[in-house]
Write a protein that holds these residues in place. Structure first.
Motif, PDB file in Angstrom:
ATOM      1  N   VAL A 277       0.804  -1.227   0.000  1.00  0.00           N
ATOM      2  CA  VAL A 277       0.000   0.000   0.000  1.00  0.00           C
ATOM      3  C   VAL A 277       0.839   1.280   0.000  1.00  0.00           C
ATOM      4  CG1 VAL A 277      -1.979  -1.110   1.093  1.00  0.00           C
ATOM      5  CG2 VAL A 277      -0.261   0.015   2.513  1.00  0.00           C
ATOM      6  N   ASP A 278       2.159   1.159   0.184  1.00  0.00           N
ATOM      7  CA  ASP A 278       3.024   2.329   0.295  1.00  0.00           C
ATOM      8  C   ASP A 278       3.954   2.486  -0.905  1.00  0.00           C
ATOM      9  OD1 ASP A 278       1.967   2.997   2.809  1.00  0.00           O
ATOM     10  OD2 ASP A 278       3.404   1.724   3.848  1.00  0.00           O
TER      11      ASP A 278
ATOM     12  N   PRO B 247       0.489  17.670   3.099  1.00  0.00           N
ATOM     13  CA  PRO B 247      -0.218  17.155   4.271  1.00  0.00           C
ATOM     14  C   PRO B 247      -1.467  16.382   3.866  1.00  0.00           C
ATOM     15  CG  PRO B 247      -0.721  19.471   3.969  1.00  0.00           C
ATOM     16  CD  PRO B 247       0.341  19.120   2.951  1.00  0.00           C
ATOM     17  N   TYR B 248      -1.856  15.459   4.729  1.00  0.00           N
ATOM     18  CA  TYR B 248      -3.130  14.774   4.535  1.00  0.00           C
ATOM     19  C   TYR B 248      -4.235  15.744   4.927  1.00  0.00           C
ATOM     20  CZ  TYR B 248      -7.122  11.792   5.426  1.00  0.00           C
ATOM     21  OH  TYR B 248      -8.373  11.248   5.421  1.00  0.00           O
ATOM     22  N   ILE B 249      -5.222  15.904   4.056  1.00  0.00           N
ATOM     23  CA  ILE B 249      -6.376  16.774   4.327  1.00  0.00           C
ATOM     24  C   ILE B 249      -7.622  15.898   4.270  1.00  0.00           C
ATOM     25  CG2 ILE B 249      -7.707  18.790   3.579  1.00  0.00           C
ATOM     26  CD1 ILE B 249      -5.084  19.874   2.338  1.00  0.00           C
ATOM     27  N   ALA B 250      -8.202  15.660   5.435  1.00  0.00           N
ATOM     28  CA  ALA B 250      -9.323  14.723   5.542  1.00  0.00           C
ATOM     29  C   ALA B 250     -10.480  15.092   4.606  1.00  0.00           C
ATOM     30  CB  ALA B 250      -9.809  14.641   6.993  1.00  0.00           C
ATOM     31  N   ASP B 251     -10.758  16.381   4.447  1.00  0.00           N
ATOM     32  CA  ASP B 251     -11.859  16.811   3.566  1.00  0.00           C
ATOM     33  C   ASP B 251     -11.575  16.528   2.099  1.00  0.00           C
ATOM     34  OD1 ASP B 251     -13.258  17.719   5.752  1.00  0.00           O
ATOM     35  OD2 ASP B 251     -12.751  19.838   5.438  1.00  0.00           O
ATOM     36  N   ARG B 252     -10.314  16.209   1.776  1.00  0.00           N
ATOM     37  CA  ARG B 252      -9.953  15.932   0.384  1.00  0.00           C
ATOM     38  C   ARG B 252      -9.629  14.464   0.160  1.00  0.00           C
ATOM     39  NH1 ARG B 252      -6.433  20.742  -2.047  1.00  0.00           N
ATOM     40  NH2 ARG B 252      -6.861  19.490  -3.897  1.00  0.00           N
TER      41      ARG B 252
ATOM     42  N   LEU C 230      -7.667   6.612  -4.436  1.00  0.00           N
ATOM     43  CA  LEU C 230      -6.442   7.315  -4.815  1.00  0.00           C
ATOM     44  C   LEU C 230      -5.267   6.350  -4.721  1.00  0.00           C
ATOM     45  CD1 LEU C 230      -6.648  10.790  -3.036  1.00  0.00           C
ATOM     46  CD2 LEU C 230      -6.680  10.356  -5.493  1.00  0.00           C
ATOM     47  N   LEU C 231      -4.398   6.403  -5.673  1.00  0.00           N
ATOM     48  CA  LEU C 231      -3.249   5.519  -5.712  1.00  0.00           C
ATOM     49  C   LEU C 231      -2.148   6.014  -4.775  1.00  0.00           C
ATOM     50  CD1 LEU C 231      -2.060   3.003  -7.115  1.00  0.00           C
ATOM     51  CD2 LEU C 231      -1.137   4.549  -8.854  1.00  0.00           C
ATOM     52  N   PHE C 232      -1.841   5.235  -3.752  1.00  0.00           N
ATOM     53  CA  PHE C 232      -0.707   5.455  -2.846  1.00  0.00           C
ATOM     54  C   PHE C 232      -0.713   6.794  -2.123  1.00  0.00           C
ATOM     55  CE2 PHE C 232       1.324   2.670  -6.250  1.00  0.00           C
ATOM     56  CZ  PHE C 232       1.086   1.491  -5.565  1.00  0.00           C
ATOM     57  N   ARG C 233      -1.876   7.371  -1.891  1.00  0.00           N
ATOM     58  CA  ARG C 233      -1.962   8.609  -1.107  1.00  0.00           C
ATOM     59  C   ARG C 233      -3.351   8.728  -0.509  1.00  0.00           C
ATOM     60  NH1 ARG C 233      -1.988   9.636  -6.526  1.00  0.00           N
ATOM     61  NH2 ARG C 233      -3.475  11.127  -7.344  1.00  0.00           N
ATOM     62  N   GLY C 234      -3.483   9.588   0.500  1.00  0.00           N
ATOM     63  CA  GLY C 234      -4.730   9.673   1.235  1.00  0.00           C
ATOM     64  C   GLY C 234      -5.681  10.764   0.780  1.00  0.00           C
ATOM     65  N   SER C 235      -5.140  11.899   0.317  1.00  0.00           N
ATOM     66  CA  SER C 235      -6.006  12.995  -0.109  1.00  0.00           C
ATOM     67  C   SER C 235      -5.513  13.543  -1.449  1.00  0.00           C
ATOM     68  CB  SER C 235      -6.063  14.097   0.961  1.00  0.00           C
ATOM     69  OG  SER C 235      -4.787  14.590   1.309  1.00  0.00           O
ATOM     70  N   ASP C 236      -6.433  14.158  -2.197  1.00  0.00           N
ATOM     71  CA  ASP C 236      -6.115  14.520  -3.578  1.00  0.00           C
ATOM     72  C   ASP C 236      -5.182  15.724  -3.731  1.00  0.00           C
ATOM     73  OD1 ASP C 236      -7.815  16.676  -3.078  1.00  0.00           O
ATOM     74  OD2 ASP C 236      -9.343  16.046  -4.510  1.00  0.00           O
ATOM     75  N   ASN C 237      -4.804  16.370  -2.645  1.00  0.00           N
ATOM     76  CA  ASN C 237      -3.796  17.426  -2.713  1.00  0.00           C
ATOM     77  C   ASN C 237      -2.384  16.855  -2.725  1.00  0.00           C
ATOM     78  OD1 ASN C 237      -4.426  16.760   0.171  1.00  0.00           O
ATOM     79  ND2 ASN C 237      -2.617  18.027   0.479  1.00  0.00           N
TER      80      ASN C 237
END
Length: 168
Positions: free
Chosen positions: A19-20, A129-134, A139-146
């Motif tokens: 996953v990383d 940074p991880y932005i929960a609202d985004r 998403l491939l290998f990341r948590g937020s779309d920023n």
């Protein structure tokens, strides 16, 4: 907390994760993160004294045993940039592909002398940074779309931030 060039503060090492980054990887979760993003999935890594000290040789023994590529995560590994540099150099000398997750943007890393030295050894920098609202499912290998998957070699060649693309 200060670290020598031979010791890093490690919270966990996950062997054989997918996953990383692409393929099976050894993910090393480093202690310390001042970004403290709301909704972070690893808040236990935020304290700089979380986990335990490990020497570069101890980390390399685990990496070599599994023979996977490597991902630096955390916390934010770049808070230990100076101590992390010799590990990155040795991993790259062994032919490892290295991904690094950070809450800093690529431009912020470039502007920081100790952090920017690591870019010589990192293949992909997952920045921002991880932005929960985004947060976006899938998403491939990341948590937020920023957050971006910055292909360091292509970025240097092109002179502009170039995102990594999967070659399937």
């Amino acid at each position: 907390m200060s670290y020598t060039n031979n010791t890093l503060r490690v919270v966990d090492i996950i062997e054989g994760t997918s996953v990383d980054g692409p393929g099976l990887r050894t993910s090393i979760y480093f202690a310390g993160c001042h970004h403290q993003c709301p909704g972070c999935h690893n808040p236990d890594t935020w304290p700089v004294d979380a986990g335990h000290d490990m020497t570069i040789d101890e980390i390399l023994e685990i990496v070599d045993y599994n023979n996977f590529d490597v991902t630096f995560s955390g916390g934010d590994p770049l808070y230990q940039a100076t101590a992390l540099l010799p590990l990155a150099q040795r991993l790259k000398a062994d032919g490892r592909n290295i991904w690094c997750y950070t809450g800093f943007t690529y431009d912020q890393v470039l502007a920081h002398p100790e952090m920017s030295l690591l870019l010589e050894y990192i293949d992909v920098l997952v920045d921002g940074p991880y932005i929960a609202d985004r947060k976006q499912p899938g998403l491939l290998f990341r948590g937020s779309d920023n957050q971006r998957l910055v292909d360091i070699a292509a970025t240097k060649t092109n002179g502009t931030v170039t995102e990594w693309k999967r070659n399937d």
